[in-house]
Design an enzyme around this catalytic site. Structure first.
Site, PDB file in Angstrom:
ATOM      1  N   CYS A 121       0.841  -1.201   0.000  1.00 54.23           N
ATOM      2  CA  CYS A 121       0.000   0.000   0.000  1.00 54.23           C
ATOM      3  C   CYS A 121       0.876   1.251   0.000  1.00 54.23           C
ATOM      4  O   CYS A 121       0.635   2.196  -0.761  1.00 54.23           O
ATOM      5  CB  CYS A 121      -0.920  -0.027   1.228  1.00 54.23           C
ATOM      6  N   CYS A 122       1.925   1.248   0.852  1.00 51.09           N
ATOM      7  CA  CYS A 122       2.833   2.408   0.894  1.00 51.09           C
ATOM      8  C   CYS A 122       3.508   2.616  -0.457  1.00 51.09           C
ATOM      9  O   CYS A 122       3.743   3.751  -0.871  1.00 51.09           O
ATOM     10  CB  CYS A 122       3.898   2.223   1.970  1.00 51.09           C
ATOM     11  N   CYS A 204      -0.800   8.755   7.232  1.00 53.04           N
ATOM     12  CA  CYS A 204      -2.164   8.366   6.861  1.00 53.04           C
ATOM     13  C   CYS A 204      -2.978   8.073   8.127  1.00 53.04           C
ATOM     14  O   CYS A 204      -2.470   7.510   9.100  1.00 53.04           O
ATOM     15  CB  CYS A 204      -2.132   7.122   5.993  1.00 53.04           C
ATOM     16  N   CYS A 207      -3.067   4.591   9.809  1.00 52.83           N
ATOM     17  CA  CYS A 207      -1.759   4.051  10.201  1.00 52.83           C
ATOM     18  C   CYS A 207      -1.014   4.949  11.178  1.00 52.83           C
ATOM     19  O   CYS A 207       0.186   4.784  11.392  1.00 52.83           O
ATOM     20  CB  CYS A 207      -0.905   3.841   8.959  1.00 52.83           C
ATOM     21  N   CYS A 232       8.326   3.616   5.504  1.00 46.37           N
ATOM     22  CA  CYS A 232       7.340   3.353   4.466  1.00 46.37           C
ATOM     23  C   CYS A 232       7.990   3.194   3.104  1.00 46.37           C
ATOM     24  O   CYS A 232       7.318   2.947   2.115  1.00 46.37           O
ATOM     25  CB  CYS A 232       6.318   4.483   4.413  1.00 46.37           C
TER      26      CYS A 232
HETATM   27 FE1  SF4 Z   1      -1.300   2.784   3.026  1.00 46.29          FE
HETATM   28 FE2  SF4 Z   1      -1.001   3.105   5.652  1.00 46.29          FE
HETATM   29 FE3  SF4 Z   1       1.120   3.297   3.998  1.00 46.29          FE
HETATM   30 FE4  SF4 Z   1      -0.787   5.174   4.052  1.00 46.29          FE
HETATM   31  S1  SF4 Z   1       0.674   4.649   5.694  1.00 46.29           S
HETATM   32  S2  SF4 Z   1       0.141   4.337   2.256  1.00 46.29           S
HETATM   33  S3  SF4 Z   1      -2.663   3.933   4.353  1.00 46.29           S
HETATM   34  S4  SF4 Z   1      -0.127   1.473   4.451  1.00 46.29           S
END
Ligand code: SF4
Length: 237
Positions: A121-122, A204, A207, A232
């Site tokens: 996701c990151c 985010c 998170c 990340c």
């Molecule tokens: Fe995705 Fe969480 Fe990374 Fe944001 S911090 S990009 S929501 S995994």
């Protein structure tokens, strides 16, 4: 081109060694016209850097990565910053196809399931847009601070980022939280009110959480993961 940038590091280190923060930003902006960029998540750190760049009218592009999962408060401070400095912070968004595929294959909150799903996701929401933001730039100014994590204690002020082929400048590395707050107060810089609620590093919404006094700064990020090196992918070394 990359070798040329990389080889300029020792000279740059010497040149900015005795400069104040505003002086060093102005120096780099003049030396690399149109090639200096500053990433902001609208944290205290990034707001201070943006203040110095915008207040002095420096030719530094300021951008943010809008992951689509930010806190409402972050959008408010983003708008306030645009208004206060009469600017438009540039936004980079994730690739639509990547977000759709991730959500449809795994679910909207799959980052809670495993480290690899979180990193996936990151990558889609942050790392890939960051690559676009840094393309064709020579200097990337960041708000990294040594207090944020043990891995950041030994960071240099200026370093070569091999992954993004860019010189990274971390001018706030040894600035403390108290010093940072004082700059924010002294200049009435708009900041994210979540900082007042115990949020140290604001990313985010799903998170990031507030931390308790005495807790490690990184405890507020991806708290369900083992407390190993939590990054990340934006600042991997
Ligand atoms: Fe995705 Fe969480 Fe990374 Fe944001 S911090 S990009 S929501 S995994």
């Amino acid at each position: 081109m990359n070798d040329k940038k990389k080889n300029s590091l020792p000279g740059l280190r010497d040149a900015i060694a005795e400069m104040t923060l505003p002086q060093s930003l102005a120096y780099l902006a003049d030396l690399f016209p149109g090639e200096v960029t500053l990433s902001t998540s609208f944290s205290w750190e990034d707001q201070v850097l943006s203040h110095y760049a915008l207040d002095a009218g420096l030719e530094i592009e300021i951008f943010t990565l809008d992951t689509g999962r930010l806190f409402p408060e972050t959008y408010i401070v983003w708008s306030k910053t645009n208004e206060r400095y009469q600017t438009k912070i540039k936004a980079y968004y994730p690739d639509q196809g990547g977000v759709e595929k991730y959500a449809n294959d795994k679910g909207p909150n799959a980052f809670y399931h495993s480290i690899s799903d979180r990193k996936g996701c990151c990558f889609i929401r942050k790392v890939e847009p960051l690559r676009r933001a840094l393309k064709d730039k020579s200097i990337w100014i960041t708000g990294l601070r040594a207090e944020h994590s043990p891995e950041r204690q030994d960071l240099p002020l200026l370093e070569w980022d091999e992954g993004n082929s860019i010189i990274k400048y971390n001018p706030l590395l040894h600035v403390t939280t108290q010093e940072l707050k004082k700059i924010v107060d002294d200049h009435s810089i708009p900041y994210n009110p979540l900082h007042d609620e115990g949020f140290v590093s604001i990313g985010c919404a799903p998170c990031t959480r507030a931390i308790q006094p005495g807790e490690d700064f990184r405890a507020g990020r991806w708290w369900w993961e083992e407390n190993i090196k939590k990054e990340c992918g934006l600042h991997s070394r």
